[in-house]
Write a protein that holds these residues in place. Structure first.
Motif, mmCIF file in Angstrom:
data_model
loop_
_atom_site.group_PDB
_atom_site.id
_atom_site.type_symbol
_atom_site.label_atom_id
_atom_site.label_comp_id
_atom_site.label_asym_id
_atom_site.label_seq_id
_atom_site.Cartn_x
_atom_site.Cartn_y
_atom_site.Cartn_z
ATOM 1 N N GLU A 5 0.837 -1.202 0.000
ATOM 2 C CA GLU A 5 0.000 0.000 0.000
ATOM 3 C C GLU A 5 0.871 1.252 0.000
ATOM 4 O O GLU A 5 0.618 2.195 -0.757
ATOM 5 C CB GLU A 5 -0.925 -0.003 1.213
ATOM 6 C CG GLU A 5 -1.755 1.257 1.324
ATOM 7 C CD GLU A 5 -2.526 1.341 2.627
ATOM 8 O OE1 GLU A 5 -3.472 2.126 2.668
ATOM 9 O OE2 GLU A 5 -2.175 0.636 3.602
ATOM 10 N N GLU A 6 1.909 1.263 0.820
ATOM 11 C CA GLU A 6 2.805 2.419 0.888
ATOM 12 C C GLU A 6 3.513 2.646 -0.452
ATOM 13 O O GLU A 6 3.626 3.788 -0.912
ATOM 14 C CB GLU A 6 3.830 2.222 1.996
ATOM 15 C CG GLU A 6 3.237 2.257 3.387
ATOM 16 C CD GLU A 6 4.235 1.868 4.468
ATOM 17 O OE1 GLU A 6 5.432 1.683 4.167
ATOM 18 O OE2 GLU A 6 3.805 1.748 5.626
ATOM 19 N N ILE A 7 3.954 1.573 -1.067
ATOM 20 C CA ILE A 7 4.657 1.684 -2.348
ATOM 21 C C ILE A 7 3.719 2.199 -3.427
ATOM 22 O O ILE A 7 4.072 3.103 -4.196
ATOM 23 C CB ILE A 7 5.265 0.323 -2.735
ATOM 24 C CG1 ILE A 7 6.408 -0.026 -1.786
ATOM 25 C CG2 ILE A 7 5.733 0.329 -4.191
ATOM 26 C CD1 ILE A 7 6.887 -1.456 -1.876
ATOM 27 N N TYR A 8 2.512 1.638 -3.513
ATOM 28 C CA TYR A 8 1.557 2.086 -4.525
ATOM 29 C C TYR A 8 1.158 3.542 -4.308
ATOM 30 O O TYR A 8 0.994 4.298 -5.263
ATOM 31 C CB TYR A 8 0.309 1.203 -4.540
ATOM 32 C CG TYR A 8 0.580 -0.210 -4.985
ATOM 33 C CD1 TYR A 8 1.398 -0.487 -6.076
ATOM 34 C CD2 TYR A 8 0.009 -1.287 -4.324
ATOM 35 C CE1 TYR A 8 1.652 -1.788 -6.477
ATOM 36 C CE2 TYR A 8 0.249 -2.590 -4.717
ATOM 37 C CZ TYR A 8 1.066 -2.837 -5.802
ATOM 38 O OH TYR A 8 1.300 -4.125 -6.204
ATOM 39 N N THR A 9 1.015 3.952 -3.057
ATOM 40 C CA THR A 9 0.653 5.326 -2.761
ATOM 41 C C THR A 9 1.751 6.287 -3.214
ATOM 42 O O THR A 9 1.470 7.335 -3.807
ATOM 43 C CB THR A 9 0.361 5.494 -1.253
ATOM 44 O OG1 THR A 9 -0.705 4.602 -0.892
ATOM 45 C CG2 THR A 9 -0.033 6.909 -0.912
ATOM 46 N N LYS A 10 3.005 5.924 -2.983
ATOM 47 C CA LYS A 10 4.125 6.750 -3.449
ATOM 48 C C LYS A 10 4.164 6.796 -4.971
ATOM 49 O O LYS A 10 4.400 7.848 -5.565
ATOM 50 C CB LYS A 10 5.449 6.212 -2.908
ATOM 51 C CG LYS A 10 5.656 6.483 -1.440
ATOM 52 C CD LYS A 10 6.971 5.891 -0.954
ATOM 53 C CE LYS A 10 7.109 6.039 0.547
ATOM 54 N NZ LYS A 10 8.332 5.415 1.061
ATOM 55 N N ALA A 11 3.942 5.644 -5.601
ATOM 56 C CA ALA A 11 3.942 5.592 -7.061
ATOM 57 C C ALA A 11 2.839 6.471 -7.634
ATOM 58 O O ALA A 11 3.049 7.196 -8.609
ATOM 59 C CB ALA A 11 3.778 4.149 -7.537
ATOM 60 N N LEU A 12 1.655 6.420 -7.018
ATOM 61 C CA LEU A 12 0.542 7.249 -7.490
ATOM 62 C C LEU A 12 0.906 8.728 -7.458
ATOM 63 O O LEU A 12 0.627 9.463 -8.412
ATOM 64 C CB LEU A 12 -0.707 7.004 -6.633
ATOM 65 C CG LEU A 12 -1.441 5.699 -6.895
ATOM 66 C CD1 LEU A 12 -2.484 5.463 -5.813
ATOM 67 C CD2 LEU A 12 -2.073 5.700 -8.266
ATOM 68 N N ALA A 13 1.511 9.169 -6.369
ATOM 69 C CA ALA A 13 1.898 10.575 -6.242
ATOM 70 C C ALA A 13 2.913 10.957 -7.317
ATOM 71 O O ALA A 13 2.827 12.030 -7.918
ATOM 72 C CB ALA A 13 2.451 10.848 -4.853
ATOM 73 N N THR A 14 3.850 10.067 -7.579
ATOM 74 C CA THR A 14 4.874 10.337 -8.590
ATOM 75 C C THR A 14 4.264 10.409 -9.979
ATOM 76 O O THR A 14 4.516 11.348 -10.734
ATOM 77 C CB THR A 14 5.970 9.251 -8.551
ATOM 78 O OG1 THR A 14 6.542 9.232 -7.250
ATOM 79 C CG2 THR A 14 7.038 9.525 -9.589
ATOM 80 N N PHE A 15 3.445 9.418 -10.335
ATOM 81 C CA PHE A 15 2.841 9.401 -11.661
ATOM 82 C C PHE A 15 1.894 10.574 -11.870
ATOM 83 O O PHE A 15 1.808 11.132 -12.962
ATOM 84 C CB PHE A 15 2.102 8.091 -11.911
ATOM 85 C CG PHE A 15 3.003 6.897 -12.014
ATOM 86 C CD1 PHE A 15 4.141 6.920 -12.801
ATOM 87 C CD2 PHE A 15 2.714 5.736 -11.309
ATOM 88 C CE1 PHE A 15 4.976 5.824 -12.901
ATOM 89 C CE2 PHE A 15 3.542 4.631 -11.402
ATOM 90 C CZ PHE A 15 4.675 4.673 -12.198
ATOM 91 N N LYS A 16 1.185 10.969 -10.818
ATOM 92 C CA LYS A 16 0.228 12.069 -10.925
ATOM 93 C C LYS A 16 0.934 13.395 -11.194
ATOM 94 O O LYS A 16 0.380 14.283 -11.824
ATOM 95 C CB LYS A 16 -0.622 12.159 -9.662
ATOM 96 C CG LYS A 16 -1.846 12.999 -9.842
ATOM 97 C CD LYS A 16 -2.796 12.834 -8.682
ATOM 98 C CE LYS A 16 -4.116 13.495 -9.037
ATOM 99 N NZ LYS A 16 -5.184 13.119 -8.156
ATOM 100 N N SER A 17 2.173 13.508 -10.748
ATOM 101 C CA SER A 17 2.907 14.762 -10.918
ATOM 102 C C SER A 17 3.482 14.922 -12.330
ATOM 103 O O SER A 17 3.962 15.992 -12.678
ATOM 104 C CB SER A 17 4.028 14.870 -9.886
ATOM 105 O OG SER A 17 5.047 13.925 -10.153
ATOM 106 N N HIS A 18 3.423 13.889 -13.144
ATOM 107 C CA HIS A 18 3.917 13.948 -14.519
ATOM 108 C C HIS A 18 2.730 14.038 -15.477
ATOM 109 O O HIS A 18 1.685 13.437 -15.233
ATOM 110 C CB HIS A 18 4.754 12.711 -14.844
ATOM 111 C CG HIS A 18 6.042 12.668 -14.105
ATOM 112 N ND1 HIS A 18 6.158 12.181 -12.821
ATOM 113 C CD2 HIS A 18 7.279 13.075 -14.460
ATOM 114 C CE1 HIS A 18 7.406 12.282 -12.423
ATOM 115 N NE2 HIS A 18 8.114 12.825 -13.387
#
Length: 86
Positions: A5-18
């Motif tokens: 969950e923590e990894i996916y949440t970080k990935a979501l934030a990263t992808f959303k910023s691009h």
């Protein structure tokens, strides 16, 4: 699943910023994965909300016959069944 969950949440934030198409697709892929993690953590209400978002995105973006939409539909069905919302 908590670590996932923590990894996916970080990935979501990263992808959303691009703003690239690839990042947007990876965002929705990670959203799907987070939904699966939440199902495994018995967080059904949150998972069903994610799958509602994914279904709408896939329906608009790809159409109801596309494999992405069908996969999201399948995952949403699992989430709603697990939540007892059938």
């Amino acid at each position: 699943y908590i670590e996932a969950e923590e990894i996916y949440t970080k990935a979501l934030a990263t992808f959303k910023s691009h703003n690239s198409v690839e990042a947007q697709e990876m965002y929705y892929s990670s959203l799907n994965n987070l939904g699966i993690a939440w199902l495994r953590l018995s967080r059904m209400e949150e998972a069903t909300r994610l799958y509602d978002e994914l279904l709408e995105h896939d329906k608009v973006t790809y159409g109801q016959e596309h494999p992405y939409f069908i996969s999201s539909l399948n995952n949403a069905g699992t989430a709603f069944t697990d939540a007892g919302d059938y």
